[in-house]
Design a protein around this motif. Structure first.
Motif, PDB file in Angstrom:
ATOM      1  N   ALA A  17      -5.058 -15.876  -7.832  1.00 28.49           N
ATOM      2  CA  ALA A  17      -6.183 -16.123  -6.986  1.00 28.49           C
ATOM      3  C   ALA A  17      -7.137 -14.713  -7.061  1.00 28.49           C
ATOM      4  N   LEU A  18      -6.454 -13.591  -7.123  1.00 29.81           N
ATOM      5  CA  LEU A  18      -7.308 -12.251  -6.999  1.00 29.81           C
ATOM      6  C   LEU A  18      -7.889 -12.155  -8.522  1.00 29.81           C
ATOM      7  N   ASP A  19      -7.351 -12.597  -9.380  1.00 27.37           N
ATOM      8  CA  ASP A  19      -7.958 -12.554 -10.696  1.00 27.37           C
ATOM      9  C   ASP A  19      -9.215 -13.410 -10.733  1.00 27.37           C
ATOM     10  N   ALA A  20      -8.954 -14.720 -10.500  1.00 24.36           N
ATOM     11  CA  ALA A  20     -10.129 -15.625 -10.258  1.00 24.36           C
ATOM     12  C   ALA A  20     -11.239 -15.375  -9.590  1.00 24.36           C
ATOM     13  N   ALA A  21     -11.142 -14.410  -8.290  1.00 20.06           N
ATOM     14  CA  ALA A  21     -12.004 -14.086  -7.450  1.00 20.06           C
ATOM     15  C   ALA A  21     -12.904 -12.945  -8.391  1.00 20.06           C
ATOM     16  N   ALA A  45      -7.173  -5.801  -2.692  1.00 21.00           N
ATOM     17  CA  ALA A  45      -7.859  -4.450  -2.318  1.00 21.00           C
ATOM     18  C   ALA A  45      -7.051  -3.328  -3.016  1.00 21.00           C
ATOM     19  N   HIS A  46      -5.757  -3.147  -3.067  1.00 19.54           N
ATOM     20  CA  HIS A  46      -5.190  -2.198  -3.768  1.00 19.54           C
ATOM     21  C   HIS A  46      -5.386  -2.553  -5.354  1.00 19.54           C
ATOM     22  N   VAL A  47      -5.063  -3.614  -5.766  1.00 19.74           N
ATOM     23  CA  VAL A  47      -5.242  -4.115  -7.349  1.00 19.74           C
ATOM     24  C   VAL A  47      -6.848  -3.669  -7.680  1.00 19.74           C
ATOM     25  N   TYR A  48      -7.689  -4.198  -6.990  1.00 20.08           N
ATOM     26  CA  TYR A  48      -9.179  -3.789  -7.150  1.00 20.08           C
ATOM     27  C   TYR A  48      -9.478  -2.452  -7.013  1.00 20.08           C
ATOM     28  N   GLY A  49      -8.748  -1.663  -6.258  1.00 12.87           N
ATOM     29  CA  GLY A  49      -9.192  -0.130  -6.102  1.00 12.87           C
ATOM     30  C   GLY A  49      -8.603   0.544  -7.236  1.00 12.87           C
ATOM     31  N   ARG A  50      -7.365   0.011  -7.837  1.00 10.84           N
ATOM     32  CA  ARG A  50      -6.832   0.800  -8.990  1.00 10.84           C
ATOM     33  C   ARG A  50      -7.810   0.613 -10.263  1.00 10.84           C
ATOM     34  N   TRP A  51      -8.397  -0.712 -10.397  1.00  8.92           N
ATOM     35  CA  TRP A  51      -9.388  -0.986 -11.444  1.00  8.92           C
ATOM     36  C   TRP A  51     -10.523  -0.274 -11.254  1.00  8.92           C
ATOM     37  N   LEU A  57     -13.820  -2.049 -13.062  1.00  8.47           N
ATOM     38  CA  LEU A  57     -14.229  -2.662 -12.304  1.00  8.47           C
ATOM     39  C   LEU A  57     -15.265  -1.766 -11.468  1.00  8.47           C
ATOM     40  N   SER A  58     -16.473  -1.974 -11.118  1.00  2.00           N
ATOM     41  CA  SER A  58     -17.451  -1.045 -10.493  1.00  2.00           C
ATOM     42  C   SER A  58     -16.977  -1.414  -9.005  1.00  2.00           C
ATOM     43  N   GLN A  59     -17.391  -0.558  -8.063  1.00  2.73           N
ATOM     44  CA  GLN A  59     -16.924  -0.726  -6.608  1.00  2.73           C
ATOM     45  C   GLN A  59     -17.728  -1.807  -5.846  1.00  2.73           C
ATOM     46  N   ALA A  60     -18.872  -2.093  -6.414  1.00  3.09           N
ATOM     47  CA  ALA A  60     -19.760  -3.153  -5.863  1.00  3.09           C
ATOM     48  C   ALA A  60     -19.195  -4.608  -6.380  1.00  3.09           C
ATOM     49  N   ASP A  61     -18.834  -4.786  -7.553  1.00  2.00           N
ATOM     50  CA  ASP A  61     -17.930  -5.983  -7.964  1.00  2.00           C
ATOM     51  C   ASP A  61     -16.576  -6.078  -7.408  1.00  2.00           C
ATOM     52  N   ALA A  62     -15.861  -5.057  -7.127  1.00  2.00           N
ATOM     53  CA  ALA A  62     -14.748  -4.985  -6.223  1.00  2.00           C
ATOM     54  C   ALA A  62     -14.666  -5.662  -4.803  1.00  2.00           C
ATOM     55  N   ASP A  63     -16.117  -5.125  -4.141  1.00  3.26           N
ATOM     56  CA  ASP A  63     -16.421  -5.620  -2.880  1.00  3.26           C
ATOM     57  C   ASP A  63     -16.426  -7.070  -2.766  1.00  3.26           C
ATOM     58  N   ALA A  64     -17.125  -7.508  -4.062  1.00  3.54           N
ATOM     59  CA  ALA A  64     -17.773  -8.739  -4.072  1.00  3.54           C
ATOM     60  C   ALA A  64     -16.483  -9.942  -4.284  1.00  3.54           C
ATOM     61  N   ALA A  65     -15.602  -9.164  -4.998  1.00  2.00           N
ATOM     62  CA  ALA A  65     -14.605 -10.265  -5.400  1.00  2.00           C
ATOM     63  C   ALA A  65     -13.610 -10.152  -4.066  1.00  2.00           C
ATOM     64  N   LEU A  66     -13.523  -9.216  -3.471  1.00  2.12           N
ATOM     65  CA  LEU A  66     -12.445  -9.303  -2.183  1.00  2.12           C
ATOM     66  C   LEU A  66     -13.125 -10.164  -1.330  1.00  2.12           C
TER      67      LEU A  66
END
Length: 358
Positions: A17-21, A45-51, A57-66
Protein backbone atom coordinates in the motif's frame (compact mmCIF):
# COMPACT_ATOMS: atom_id res chain seq x y z
CA UNK A 1 -5.05 2.45 -13.30
CA UNK A 2 -5.86 5.01 -10.62
CA UNK A 3 -7.01 3.27 -7.47
CA UNK A 4 -5.76 0.27 -5.53
CA UNK A 5 -7.49 -1.46 -2.63
CA UNK A 6 -5.39 -3.47 -0.19
CA UNK A 7 -7.02 -5.88 2.25
CA UNK A 8 -4.77 -6.47 5.22
CA UNK A 9 -2.52 -3.68 6.54
CA UNK A 10 0.15 -5.92 8.04
CA UNK A 11 3.77 -6.32 7.03
CA UNK A 12 3.16 -7.29 3.39
CA UNK A 13 -0.14 -5.52 2.69
CA UNK A 14 1.09 -2.37 4.34
CA UNK A 15 4.29 -2.38 2.31
CA UNK A 16 2.36 -2.83 -0.94
CA UNK A 17 0.00 0.00 0.00
CA UNK A 18 2.61 2.57 0.97
CA UNK A 19 4.67 1.82 -2.13
CA UNK A 20 1.68 2.20 -4.47
CA UNK A 21 0.77 5.52 -2.81
CA UNK A 22 4.32 6.68 -3.34
CA UNK A 23 3.94 5.99 -7.07
CA UNK A 24 0.83 8.12 -7.40
CA UNK A 25 -2.04 5.69 -6.85
CA UNK A 26 -4.91 6.38 -4.49
CA UNK A 27 -4.94 3.48 -2.03
CA UNK A 28 -7.87 2.25 0.01
CA UNK A 29 -6.82 0.05 2.92
CA UNK A 30 -9.14 -2.31 4.78
CA UNK A 31 -8.05 -4.06 7.95
CA UNK A 32 -10.17 -5.85 10.53
CA UNK A 33 -8.08 -4.49 13.39
CA UNK A 34 -9.55 -1.18 14.60
CA UNK A 35 -6.12 0.47 14.66
CA UNK A 36 -4.71 -1.35 11.61
CA UNK A 37 -4.86 1.56 9.19
CA UNK A 38 -3.66 4.07 11.80
CA UNK A 39 -0.61 1.89 12.40
CA UNK A 40 0.00 1.72 8.65
CA UNK A 41 -0.19 5.51 8.35
CA UNK A 42 2.38 5.84 11.13
CA UNK A 43 4.59 3.28 9.44
CA UNK A 44 4.23 5.06 6.09
CA UNK A 45 5.16 8.40 7.65
CA UNK A 46 8.28 6.81 9.12
CA UNK A 47 9.30 5.13 5.83
CA UNK A 48 8.60 8.22 3.73
CA UNK A 49 10.51 10.33 6.24
CA UNK A 50 13.51 8.03 5.93
CA UNK A 51 13.33 8.28 2.15
CA UNK A 52 13.20 12.08 2.36
CA UNK A 53 16.34 12.08 4.51
CA UNK A 54 18.27 9.87 2.08
CA UNK A 55 17.12 11.81 -0.97
CA UNK A 56 14.83 9.20 -2.51
CA UNK A 57 11.74 11.36 -2.04
CA UNK A 58 10.98 15.05 -1.68
CA UNK A 59 9.03 16.27 1.33
CA UNK A 60 6.19 17.41 -0.94
CA UNK A 61 5.99 13.97 -2.58
CA UNK A 62 6.08 12.27 0.83
CA UNK A 63 3.19 14.42 2.06
CA UNK A 64 1.21 13.69 -1.10
CA UNK A 65 1.85 9.96 -0.84
CA UNK A 66 0.70 9.91 2.78
CA UNK A 67 -2.48 11.76 1.81
CA UNK A 68 -3.24 9.10 -0.83
CA UNK A 69 -3.52 6.39 1.83
CA UNK A 70 -7.13 6.21 2.98
CA UNK A 71 -9.02 3.80 5.23
CA UNK A 72 -11.85 1.67 3.86
CA UNK A 73 -14.48 1.43 6.57
CA UNK A 74 -16.09 -1.64 5.01
CA UNK A 75 -15.29 -4.09 2.23
CA UNK A 76 -17.95 -2.43 0.07
CA UNK A 77 -15.51 0.46 -0.47
CA UNK A 78 -13.35 -1.71 -2.73
CA UNK A 79 -15.90 -1.27 -5.53
CA UNK A 80 -14.03 1.95 -6.34
CA UNK A 81 -10.75 0.09 -7.01
CA UNK A 82 -9.25 -1.03 -10.33
CA UNK A 83 -6.96 -3.53 -8.59
CA UNK A 84 -7.64 -5.30 -5.29
CA UNK A 85 -4.79 -7.08 -3.49
CA UNK A 86 -5.48 -9.31 -0.51
CA UNK A 87 -2.69 -9.90 1.98
CA UNK A 88 -4.50 -11.70 4.79
CA UNK A 89 -3.29 -14.74 6.75
CA UNK A 90 -1.67 -17.46 4.62
CA UNK A 91 -4.41 -20.04 4.98
CA UNK A 92 -6.61 -21.46 2.21
CA UNK A 93 -9.82 -21.39 4.28
CA UNK A 94 -9.22 -17.82 5.49
CA UNK A 95 -8.54 -16.52 2.01
CA UNK A 96 -11.49 -18.32 0.42
CA UNK A 97 -13.77 -16.96 3.13
CA UNK A 98 -12.57 -13.48 2.22
CA UNK A 99 -13.18 -14.19 -1.48
CA UNK A 100 -16.76 -15.13 -0.61
CA UNK A 101 -17.23 -11.73 1.04
CA UNK A 102 -15.60 -9.93 -1.87
CA UNK A 103 -17.88 -11.48 -4.49
CA UNK A 104 -20.57 -8.87 -3.77
CA UNK A 105 -18.21 -5.91 -3.83
CA UNK A 106 -15.63 -6.41 -6.58
CA UNK A 107 -16.19 -4.01 -9.48
CA UNK A 108 -16.95 -5.77 -12.81
CA UNK A 109 -13.75 -4.43 -14.40
CA UNK A 110 -11.46 -4.90 -11.39
CA UNK A 111 -8.93 -7.66 -10.89
CA UNK A 112 -8.29 -9.48 -7.62
CA UNK A 113 -4.73 -10.42 -6.72
CA UNK A 114 -3.64 -12.65 -3.88
CA UNK A 115 -0.26 -12.07 -2.26
CA UNK A 116 0.04 -15.74 -1.33
CA UNK A 117 3.58 -17.07 -1.28
CA UNK A 118 2.71 -20.74 -1.73
CA UNK A 119 -1.02 -21.50 -1.97
CA UNK A 120 -2.21 -22.36 -5.48
CA UNK A 121 -4.13 -19.52 -7.07
CA UNK A 122 -6.45 -21.99 -8.77
CA UNK A 123 -7.40 -23.49 -5.41
CA UNK A 124 -8.21 -20.04 -4.04
CA UNK A 125 -10.33 -18.97 -7.03
CA UNK A 126 -12.08 -22.26 -7.75
CA UNK A 127 -15.86 -21.93 -7.95
CA UNK A 128 -16.01 -18.13 -7.82
CA UNK A 129 -17.71 -16.21 -10.62
CA UNK A 130 -14.75 -13.84 -10.83
CA UNK A 131 -12.11 -16.60 -11.18
CA UNK A 132 -10.93 -15.28 -14.60
CA UNK A 133 -10.06 -12.00 -12.85
CA UNK A 134 -7.96 -13.63 -10.12
CA UNK A 135 -4.18 -14.06 -10.19
CA UNK A 136 -1.27 -14.13 -7.81
CA UNK A 137 0.96 -11.13 -7.19
CA UNK A 138 3.58 -12.47 -4.83
CA UNK A 139 5.67 -9.65 -3.35
CA UNK A 140 8.86 -10.26 -1.40
CA UNK A 141 9.68 -8.68 1.94
CA UNK A 142 10.06 -5.80 2.48
CA UNK A 143 7.32 -5.19 -0.08
CA UNK A 144 7.93 -1.43 -0.22
CA UNK A 145 11.54 -2.02 -1.28
CA UNK A 146 11.98 -5.42 -2.97
CA UNK A 147 11.54 -4.92 -6.74
CA UNK A 148 10.45 -8.45 -7.71
CA UNK A 149 6.83 -9.62 -7.95
CA UNK A 150 5.87 -13.10 -9.11
CA UNK A 151 2.87 -12.92 -11.45
CA UNK A 152 1.01 -16.21 -11.11
CA UNK A 153 -1.81 -17.19 -13.43
CA UNK A 154 -4.08 -20.14 -12.80
CA UNK A 155 -5.77 -22.17 -15.52
CA UNK A 156 -8.79 -19.85 -15.14
CA UNK A 157 -6.93 -16.52 -15.24
CA UNK A 158 -7.82 -14.44 -18.31
CA UNK A 159 -5.17 -12.81 -20.51
CA UNK A 160 -6.74 -9.40 -19.82
CA UNK A 161 -6.24 -9.95 -16.08
CA UNK A 162 -2.53 -10.56 -16.55
CA UNK A 163 -2.24 -7.51 -18.82
CA UNK A 164 -3.94 -5.31 -16.22
CA UNK A 165 -1.68 -6.67 -13.48
CA UNK A 166 1.43 -6.02 -15.56
CA UNK A 167 0.27 -2.44 -16.18
CA UNK A 168 -0.14 -1.98 -12.43
CA UNK A 169 3.36 -3.33 -11.76
CA UNK A 170 4.80 -1.06 -14.42
CA UNK A 171 3.07 1.92 -12.82
CA UNK A 172 4.63 1.01 -9.47
CA UNK A 173 8.03 0.20 -11.02
CA UNK A 174 8.14 -3.45 -10.10
CA UNK A 175 9.87 -6.25 -12.02
CA UNK A 176 7.41 -9.05 -12.90
CA UNK A 177 8.35 -12.73 -12.91
CA UNK A 178 5.63 -14.65 -14.80
CA UNK A 179 5.00 -18.06 -13.22
CA UNK A 180 2.76 -21.05 -13.61
CA UNK A 181 0.49 -21.93 -10.71
CA UNK A 182 2.69 -24.58 -9.11
CA UNK A 183 3.59 -25.01 -5.41
CA UNK A 184 6.23 -22.50 -4.41
CA UNK A 185 5.93 -20.76 -7.79
CA UNK A 186 9.50 -19.98 -8.97
CA UNK A 187 11.55 -18.48 -6.13
CA UNK A 188 10.29 -20.39 -3.11
CA UNK A 189 10.37 -23.58 -5.17
CA UNK A 190 14.17 -23.63 -4.80
CA UNK A 191 14.71 -21.28 -1.86
CA UNK A 192 12.65 -23.21 0.69
CA UNK A 193 14.36 -26.58 -0.04
CA UNK A 194 17.72 -24.80 0.15
CA UNK A 195 17.16 -23.59 3.71
CA UNK A 196 15.45 -26.86 4.60
CA UNK A 197 18.59 -28.73 3.49
CA UNK A 198 20.65 -26.36 5.63
CA UNK A 199 18.71 -27.56 8.67
CA UNK A 200 19.21 -31.19 7.63
CA UNK A 201 22.96 -30.59 7.47
CA UNK A 202 22.91 -29.35 11.07
CA UNK A 203 20.56 -32.18 12.07
CA UNK A 204 23.08 -34.68 10.67
CA UNK A 205 25.86 -33.15 12.79
CA UNK A 206 27.95 -32.22 9.73
CA UNK A 207 28.17 -28.52 10.52
CA UNK A 208 26.67 -25.77 12.67
CA UNK A 209 24.54 -22.82 11.50
CA UNK A 210 27.60 -20.56 11.40
CA UNK A 211 29.46 -23.05 9.20
CA UNK A 212 26.52 -23.39 6.80
CA UNK A 213 25.99 -19.63 6.54
CA UNK A 214 29.71 -19.19 5.85
CA UNK A 215 29.63 -21.67 2.95
CA UNK A 216 26.46 -20.10 1.53
CA UNK A 217 28.05 -16.67 1.48
CA UNK A 218 31.63 -17.47 0.52
CA UNK A 219 31.07 -20.28 -1.99
CA UNK A 220 27.50 -19.92 -3.30
CA UNK A 221 27.35 -16.13 -3.34
CA UNK A 222 24.40 -15.59 -0.99
CA UNK A 223 24.22 -12.15 0.64
CA UNK A 224 23.20 -13.85 3.89
CA UNK A 225 23.25 -17.49 4.91
CA UNK A 226 20.08 -19.57 5.18
CA UNK A 227 19.99 -19.52 9.00
CA UNK A 228 20.34 -15.74 9.09
CA UNK A 229 17.49 -15.45 6.60
CA UNK A 230 15.29 -17.87 8.54
CA UNK A 231 15.78 -15.76 11.65
CA UNK A 232 14.61 -12.72 9.69
CA UNK A 233 11.47 -14.37 8.34
CA UNK A 234 11.01 -16.46 11.51
CA UNK A 235 11.52 -20.25 11.75
CA UNK A 236 7.76 -20.86 12.04
CA UNK A 237 7.10 -19.01 8.78
CA UNK A 238 9.96 -20.91 7.15
CA UNK A 239 8.53 -24.25 8.24
CA UNK A 240 5.02 -23.32 7.07
CA UNK A 241 6.30 -22.32 3.63
CA UNK A 242 8.21 -25.58 3.32
CA UNK A 243 5.12 -27.58 4.28
CA UNK A 244 3.30 -26.15 1.26
CA UNK A 245 5.78 -27.93 -1.05
CA UNK A 246 5.23 -31.41 0.41
CA UNK A 247 3.10 -32.59 -2.52
CA UNK A 248 6.09 -32.27 -4.85
CA UNK A 249 7.82 -35.40 -3.57
CA UNK A 250 9.96 -36.83 -0.76
CA UNK A 251 12.85 -34.40 -1.21
CA UNK A 252 10.45 -31.62 -0.18
CA UNK A 253 9.67 -33.08 3.24
CA UNK A 254 10.22 -30.57 6.03
CA UNK A 255 13.14 -31.58 8.23
CA UNK A 256 12.52 -32.68 11.80
CA UNK A 257 14.87 -29.99 13.06
CA UNK A 258 13.05 -27.20 11.21
CA UNK A 259 9.72 -28.44 12.56
CA UNK A 260 11.13 -28.54 16.09
CA UNK A 261 12.68 -25.07 15.84
CA UNK A 262 9.41 -23.64 14.52
CA UNK A 263 7.57 -24.98 17.57
CA UNK A 264 10.02 -23.37 20.00
CA UNK A 265 9.67 -19.95 18.39
CA UNK A 266 13.37 -19.34 19.09
CA UNK A 267 15.98 -18.00 16.68
CA UNK A 268 18.65 -20.22 15.25
CA UNK A 269 21.96 -19.91 17.16
CA UNK A 270 23.99 -18.19 14.47
CA UNK A 271 27.32 -18.53 16.30
CA UNK A 272 27.21 -22.31 16.64
CA UNK A 273 29.90 -24.27 14.78
CA UNK A 274 31.00 -27.90 14.62
CA UNK A 275 34.70 -28.59 15.09
CA UNK A 276 36.15 -30.06 11.91
CA UNK A 277 32.99 -29.34 9.90
CA UNK A 278 33.15 -30.77 6.36
CA UNK A 279 32.58 -27.54 4.44
CA UNK A 280 32.99 -29.25 1.07
CA UNK A 281 30.11 -31.58 1.90
CA UNK A 282 28.05 -28.61 3.08
CA UNK A 283 28.72 -26.94 -0.27
CA UNK A 284 27.68 -30.03 -2.27
CA UNK A 285 24.47 -30.45 -0.32
CA UNK A 286 23.47 -26.79 -0.61
CA UNK A 287 24.27 -26.85 -4.32
CA UNK A 288 22.16 -29.96 -4.79
CA UNK A 289 19.27 -28.46 -2.82
CA UNK A 290 19.24 -25.41 -5.08
CA UNK A 291 19.76 -27.34 -8.30
CA UNK A 292 17.24 -30.17 -7.87
CA UNK A 293 14.10 -27.98 -7.56
CA UNK A 294 15.42 -25.55 -10.17
CA UNK A 295 15.80 -28.40 -12.66
CA UNK A 296 12.28 -29.58 -11.86
CA UNK A 297 10.67 -26.16 -12.24
CA UNK A 298 12.46 -25.77 -15.57
CA UNK A 299 11.16 -29.14 -16.76
CA UNK A 300 7.64 -28.13 -15.68
CA UNK A 301 8.07 -24.76 -17.43
CA UNK A 302 7.02 -22.91 -14.29
CA UNK A 303 9.17 -19.95 -15.28
CA UNK A 304 12.00 -19.14 -17.68
CA UNK A 305 15.44 -20.01 -16.22
CA UNK A 306 16.84 -16.55 -17.03
CA UNK A 307 13.89 -14.93 -15.24
CA UNK A 308 14.38 -17.24 -12.25
CA UNK A 309 18.03 -16.22 -12.02
CA UNK A 310 17.08 -12.55 -12.22
CA UNK A 311 14.50 -13.13 -9.49
CA UNK A 312 17.07 -14.76 -7.22
CA UNK A 313 19.31 -11.73 -7.57
CA UNK A 314 16.52 -9.19 -7.05
CA UNK A 315 14.50 -10.87 -4.31
CA UNK A 316 17.08 -12.95 -2.43
CA UNK A 317 20.23 -10.89 -3.08
CA UNK A 318 22.05 -13.93 -4.45
CA UNK A 319 25.12 -13.09 -6.49
CA UNK A 320 23.80 -15.48 -9.15
CA UNK A 321 20.66 -17.55 -9.55
CA UNK A 322 20.44 -21.35 -9.48
CA UNK A 323 20.86 -21.84 -13.23
CA UNK A 324 23.90 -19.56 -13.43
CA UNK A 325 25.24 -21.36 -10.36
CA UNK A 326 24.80 -24.75 -12.07
CA UNK A 327 26.61 -23.43 -15.12
CA UNK A 328 29.51 -22.26 -12.94
CA UNK A 329 29.87 -25.60 -11.15
CA UNK A 330 29.41 -27.66 -14.32
CA UNK A 331 27.28 -30.67 -15.21
CA UNK A 332 29.44 -33.29 -13.47
CA UNK A 333 29.37 -31.56 -10.08
CA UNK A 334 25.67 -30.72 -10.35
CA UNK A 335 24.63 -34.23 -11.35
CA UNK A 336 26.64 -35.69 -8.47
CA UNK A 337 25.16 -33.26 -5.93
CA UNK A 338 21.59 -33.73 -7.14
CA UNK A 339 21.97 -37.49 -7.52
CA UNK A 340 23.11 -37.85 -3.93
CA UNK A 341 20.03 -36.07 -2.61
CA UNK A 342 17.68 -38.04 -4.85
CA UNK A 343 19.23 -41.33 -3.73
CA UNK A 344 19.00 -40.34 -0.08
CA UNK A 345 15.33 -39.32 -0.30
CA UNK A 346 14.20 -41.86 -2.92
CA UNK A 347 13.22 -38.90 -5.08
CA UNK A 348 12.97 -39.07 -8.90
CA UNK A 349 16.11 -37.82 -10.64
CA UNK A 350 15.30 -34.72 -12.76
CA UNK A 351 16.43 -34.08 -16.33
CA UNK A 352 19.76 -32.30 -16.43
CA UNK A 353 19.33 -30.53 -19.78
CA UNK A 354 18.98 -27.04 -18.21
CA UNK A 355 22.49 -27.33 -16.77
CA UNK A 356 24.01 -27.18 -20.23
CA UNK A 357 21.58 -24.47 -21.33
CA UNK A 358 22.19 -22.18 -18.33
Amino acid sequence: MKRLAVIGAGLMGGGIALDAARHGLDVLVFDQRPDGVDKLKARAAHVYGRWVKNGRLSQADADAALARLAPAATLSAIRAADVVIEAVFEDLAVKRALFTELEAHLAPSAILATNTSALKVGDLAQGFSFAPRVLGLHYFSPAEVSPLVEVVRSAATADATVEQALAFLEATRRTPLPCKDRPGFAINRFFCPYYNEATRIVEDGIAGPADVDQVAQERLGAAAGPFTVMNLIRPAVSAHAMTNLASLGPFYTTSRLLDAQAKTGADWPLEDRVAGADLDLVERRLLGALALPALELAAEQVAAPAAVDQGAVLALKFKEGPFALMHRYGAVAVEAAVGALCARDHHPVPAFAPVAAA
